[in-house]
Design an enzyme around this catalytic site. Structure first.
Site, mmCIF file in Angstrom:
data_model
loop_
_atom_site.group_PDB
_atom_site.id
_atom_site.type_symbol
_atom_site.label_atom_id
_atom_site.label_comp_id
_atom_site.label_asym_id
_atom_site.label_seq_id
_atom_site.Cartn_x
_atom_site.Cartn_y
_atom_site.Cartn_z
ATOM 1 N N CYS A 138 28.111 -32.008 -49.263
ATOM 2 C CA CYS A 138 29.426 -31.430 -49.555
ATOM 3 C C CYS A 138 30.375 -32.516 -50.050
ATOM 4 C CB CYS A 138 29.995 -30.753 -48.313
ATOM 5 S SG CYS A 138 31.601 -29.967 -48.610
ATOM 6 N N GLN A 192 23.521 -24.921 -40.567
ATOM 7 C CA GLN A 192 23.852 -26.192 -41.200
ATOM 8 C C GLN A 192 25.007 -26.846 -40.461
ATOM 9 O OE1 GLN A 192 25.906 -26.950 -45.082
ATOM 10 N NE2 GLN A 192 23.953 -27.912 -45.632
#
Length: 333
Positions: free
Chosen positions: A95, A65
């Site tokens: 996030c 990621q």
């Protein structure tokens, strides 16, 4: 990779490092494992960029990621990841932390669909490895019913065919990253509707999933489930994934046996200078809810960080837990 994305372990900062992933792979051969988010800056400008990309070959299938928003930088990092042999490269659009927002990384990109599309296009131009996106259903005052389809359509036109949707909005102002994992309400039905609206796309669901019954329900409406904290705090859940999710007729490894399989890995890592505690911290939940589990955790916590600590600490902790007592407790439930 679509098959493996039927069940995946979410990328989690400070948790899903290579030691955890090696451990998780001993429990499930089929689950897709994700790295922690790695920023483009760490790879391109870090003192030891290879450290952020290194993994054990046993971890496959494993996905990297990436966190970033500069298309050129993401393209360079995707090419680098390809050299390392990752099975998938995922762009973080979920996030919510202040640190990543300030660098235009993560959930704030939900408000910049065109930029995400540019990033995906640039990443795809640099590699043949599949590029995927993990995102929230929306941010702040967005109306997900309106903005999420627009986001998916824009990014899909750039070539992304696989989306993992965390079924919560992210509030970038007013909530901490920890609160953003629990406070915004889950909207599973919206994720289901996205799969109905875009049947040609692969849609996975993430957020608050803890049981196989829940997974079975989600898999009736989506292409896959991604499990986060439950897969870390209660890792033995993974031991049944190959049978219950992938339908394989494989034996379920016992808790003790998986820890025995960790011993050679611990020896190997110690020879490289790795502290025992950096590995054993990921093992603490293996006896969650079992007789003796607290003694196991205490022994490791009190001894793993001592100078010279080695695999004997894990062996001593294992001896405090009876496999027979675990079986008896399970039978009596």
């Amino acid at each position: 990779m679509s098959r493996h994305r039927r069940f995946s372990v979410a990328p989690m900062m400070d948790w899903t490092d290579q030691h955890y992933r090696y451990f998780a792979r001993l429990l499930s051969k089929e689950a897709l494992l994700y790295t922690e988010m790695v920023t483009t800056g760490a790879i391109l400008f870090g003192k030891d960029p290879d450290r952020f990309l290194a993994y054990n070959q046993e971890e496959h299938p494993v996905a990297l990621q990436l966190g970033g928003s500069n298309p050129g930088d993401l393209a360079k990092c995707s090419a680098k990841a390809t050299e390392f042999g990752y099975d998938e490269i995922n762009l973080n659009v979920g996030c919510p932390s202040d640190r990543v927002q300030n660098n235009m990384i993560g959930a704030c990109l939900m408000g910049h669909a065109d930029l995400v599309a540019e990033c995906v296009s640039a990443m795809q131009s640099a590699t043949d490895t599949e590029i995927t996106v993990k995102c929230r259903i929306g941010i702040d005052e967005q109306d997900p019913e309106e903005t999420l389809p627009q986001f998916i359509e824009t990014v899909a036109k750039a070539g992304c065919k696989s989306f993992t949707l965390h079924a919560r909005k992210a509030w970038l102002e007013g909530l901490s990253p920890k609160q953003n994992r629990d406070v915004p309400p889950l909207d599973y039905d919206l994720v289901y509707r996205m799969k109905q609206a875009y049947p040609e796309l692969e849609i996975m669901i993430n957020g608050g999933i803890t049981t196989f019954d829940q997974m079975a329900t989600h898999l009736e409406h989506t292409d896959g489930v991604m499990v986060g904290r439950e897969a870390y705090q209660n890792p033995y859940l993974l031991a049944e994934v190959d049978r219950k999710i992938f339908g394989l007729d494989t034996p379920v490894i016992s808790r003790h046996d998986v820890l025995v399989k960790m011993l050679p890995y611990i020896e190997q890592q110690r020879s490289k200078g790795t502290y025992l505690g950096h590995i054993t911290r990921h093992l603490l939940g293996i006896f969650q809810g079992c007789p003796g589990g607290r003694k196991f955790r205490r022994h490791i916590s009190e001894n793993a960080y001592k100078e010279g600590a080695g695999p004997e600490v894990l062996e001593q902790a294992m001896a405090l837990v009876s496999e027979q007592a675990i079986q008896d407790a399970a039978f009596s439930e």
